[in-house]
Design a protein around this motif. Sequence first.
Motif, PDB file in Angstrom:
ATOM      1  N   SER A 147       0.857  -1.180   0.000  1.00  0.00           N
ATOM      2  CA  SER A 147       0.000   0.000   0.000  1.00  0.00           C
ATOM      3  C   SER A 147       0.890   1.226   0.000  1.00  0.00           C
ATOM      4  CB  SER A 147      -0.903   0.002   1.230  1.00  0.00           C
ATOM      5  OG  SER A 147      -1.669   1.186   1.288  1.00  0.00           O
ATOM      6  N   GLU A 148       0.747   2.043  -1.022  1.00  0.00           N
ATOM      7  CA  GLU A 148       1.521   3.274  -1.143  1.00  0.00           C
ATOM      8  C   GLU A 148       0.565   4.428  -1.360  1.00  0.00           C
ATOM      9  OE1 GLU A 148       4.138   2.602  -4.425  1.00  0.00           O
ATOM     10  OE2 GLU A 148       4.739   0.638  -3.650  1.00  0.00           O
ATOM     11  N   ARG A 149       0.898   5.580  -0.841  1.00  0.00           N
ATOM     12  CA  ARG A 149       0.055   6.758  -1.017  1.00  0.00           C
ATOM     13  C   ARG A 149       0.419   7.462  -2.310  1.00  0.00           C
ATOM     14  NH1 ARG A 149      -3.710   6.704   2.563  1.00  0.00           N
ATOM     15  NH2 ARG A 149      -4.423   8.795   2.239  1.00  0.00           N
ATOM     16  N   GLU A 150      -0.609   7.716  -3.101  1.00  0.00           N
ATOM     17  CA  GLU A 150      -0.455   8.490  -4.336  1.00  0.00           C
ATOM     18  C   GLU A 150      -1.596   9.481  -4.394  1.00  0.00           C
ATOM     19  OE1 GLU A 150      -0.179   6.052  -7.798  1.00  0.00           O
ATOM     20  OE2 GLU A 150       1.690   5.112  -7.157  1.00  0.00           O
ATOM     21  N   GLY A 152      -2.643  11.368  -2.175  1.00  0.00           N
ATOM     22  CA  GLY A 152      -3.425  11.316  -0.947  1.00  0.00           C
ATOM     23  C   GLY A 152      -4.288  10.083  -0.767  1.00  0.00           C
ATOM     24  N   ARG A 153      -4.280   9.166  -1.718  1.00  0.00           N
ATOM     25  CA  ARG A 153      -5.098   7.947  -1.635  1.00  0.00           C
ATOM     26  C   ARG A 153      -4.184   6.733  -1.672  1.00  0.00           C
ATOM     27  NH1 ARG A 153     -10.839   8.476  -1.403  1.00  0.00           N
ATOM     28  NH2 ARG A 153     -10.620   6.280  -1.779  1.00  0.00           N
ATOM     29  N   PRO A 154      -4.578   5.642  -1.015  1.00  0.00           N
ATOM     30  CA  PRO A 154      -3.747   4.443  -1.101  1.00  0.00           C
ATOM     31  C   PRO A 154      -3.824   3.807  -2.491  1.00  0.00           C
ATOM     32  CG  PRO A 154      -5.657   4.053   0.314  1.00  0.00           C
ATOM     33  CD  PRO A 154      -5.712   5.481  -0.126  1.00  0.00           C
ATOM     34  N   ARG A 155      -2.702   3.280  -2.921  1.00  0.00           N
ATOM     35  CA  ARG A 155      -2.666   2.503  -4.149  1.00  0.00           C
ATOM     36  C   ARG A 155      -2.140   1.127  -3.773  1.00  0.00           C
ATOM     37  NH1 ARG A 155      -0.615   3.676 -10.160  1.00  0.00           N
ATOM     38  NH2 ARG A 155      -0.604   1.525 -10.814  1.00  0.00           N
ATOM     39  N   TYR A 156      -2.908   0.107  -4.107  1.00  0.00           N
ATOM     40  CA  TYR A 156      -2.540  -1.258  -3.758  1.00  0.00           C
ATOM     41  C   TYR A 156      -1.924  -1.951  -4.958  1.00  0.00           C
ATOM     42  CZ  TYR A 156      -5.774  -0.495   0.165  1.00  0.00           C
ATOM     43  OH  TYR A 156      -6.410   0.001   1.262  1.00  0.00           O
ATOM     44  N   ARG A 157      -0.859  -2.701  -4.694  1.00  0.00           N
ATOM     45  CA  ARG A 157      -0.223  -3.517  -5.728  1.00  0.00           C
ATOM     46  C   ARG A 157       0.042  -4.888  -5.150  1.00  0.00           C
ATOM     47  NH1 ARG A 157       3.060   1.412  -6.753  1.00  0.00           N
ATOM     48  NH2 ARG A 157       2.299   2.277  -8.692  1.00  0.00           N
ATOM     49  N   THR A 158      -0.323  -5.914  -5.891  1.00  0.00           N
ATOM     50  CA  THR A 158       0.000  -7.277  -5.469  1.00  0.00           C
ATOM     51  C   THR A 158       1.485  -7.504  -5.745  1.00  0.00           C
ATOM     52  OG1 THR A 158      -2.238  -8.048  -5.907  1.00  0.00           O
ATOM     53  CG2 THR A 158      -0.501  -9.720  -5.805  1.00  0.00           C
ATOM     54  N   ALA A 159       2.232  -7.729  -4.674  1.00  0.00           N
ATOM     55  CA  ALA A 159       3.682  -7.931  -4.802  1.00  0.00           C
ATOM     56  C   ALA A 159       4.017  -9.392  -5.042  1.00  0.00           C
ATOM     57  CB  ALA A 159       4.388  -7.450  -3.534  1.00  0.00           C
ATOM     58  N   ARG A 160       3.213 -10.277  -4.478  1.00  0.00           N
ATOM     59  CA  ARG A 160       3.473 -11.715  -4.583  1.00  0.00           C
ATOM     60  C   ARG A 160       2.187 -12.453  -4.250  1.00  0.00           C
ATOM     61  NH1 ARG A 160       8.134 -14.968  -1.150  1.00  0.00           N
ATOM     62  NH2 ARG A 160       7.546 -17.031  -1.919  1.00  0.00           N
ATOM     63  N   THR A 161       2.026 -13.633  -4.836  1.00  0.00           N
ATOM     64  CA  THR A 161       0.879 -14.472  -4.484  1.00  0.00           C
ATOM     65  C   THR A 161       1.381 -15.824  -3.990  1.00  0.00           C
ATOM     66  OG1 THR A 161       0.648 -15.272  -6.756  1.00  0.00           O
ATOM     67  CG2 THR A 161      -0.713 -13.364  -6.104  1.00  0.00           C
ATOM     68  N   PHE A 162       0.567 -16.460  -3.182  1.00  0.00           N
ATOM     69  CA  PHE A 162       0.871 -17.746  -2.572  1.00  0.00           C
ATOM     70  C   PHE A 162      -0.294 -18.680  -2.853  1.00  0.00           C
ATOM     71  CE2 PHE A 162       2.692 -14.260  -0.284  1.00  0.00           C
ATOM     72  CZ  PHE A 162       4.020 -14.622  -0.154  1.00  0.00           C
ATOM     73  N   GLY A 163      -0.035 -19.740  -3.600  1.00  0.00           N
ATOM     74  CA  GLY A 163      -1.088 -20.672  -3.941  1.00  0.00           C
ATOM     75  C   GLY A 163      -1.562 -21.484  -2.747  1.00  0.00           C
ATOM     76  N   LEU A 164      -2.845 -21.724  -2.720  1.00  0.00           N
ATOM     77  CA  LEU A 164      -3.444 -22.601  -1.721  1.00  0.00           C
ATOM     78  C   LEU A 164      -3.811 -23.886  -2.418  1.00  0.00           C
ATOM     79  CD1 LEU A 164      -5.765 -19.968  -0.014  1.00  0.00           C
ATOM     80  CD2 LEU A 164      -3.545 -20.781   0.808  1.00  0.00           C
TER      81      LEU A 164
END
Length: 166
Positions: A147-150, A152-164
């Motif tokens: 979560s990074e602020r851009e 004034g609003r958060p911007r979410y980026r998926t950095a990594r995924t983990f399979g179930l």
Amino acid sequence: MPVLFSALLPPEDVVEAVAEALGEPGDGLRWEPPERWHITLAYYGHDDLGARGAWLADRLAGRAAVGVRLEKAATFPGVLWLTAVGGELTPLAHAAGADAEARPYAGHLTLARFPREEPERAERWTQRLSNFASRSWTATEVALVTSEREAGRPRYRTARTFGLDG
């Protein structure tokens, strides 16, 4: 260090069903855009991405996929959300680190925020969404999200995924 959390991301048709149920949001609430909708499993705050990813990979190894659905709206102080339900959702959240938090885990998808001192702003929406239920889906991966602020609003980026395991 970025702000990190782990989450389940709802499938596109579930996102569309929620958006359709909302219709035209209003009432002075600060609505979360659909591209940020997620079910938080655990919040880590400012953390090292590599270290948290390795830790999460170890904690989630061999965990089964979980059935999830969204249903009726509720509120926390200042937050309107949909309830996330699934038999193995809480154990998965605890494996992801939610058990380290002081409050009990409550699976939810945040829809909007409002001033804590004005809970009546959300009443129309909790009533409107009282009978809402999405289709059930099987969550087959956990996302580690930054979560990074851009602007004034958060911007979410998926950095990594983990399979179930399906």
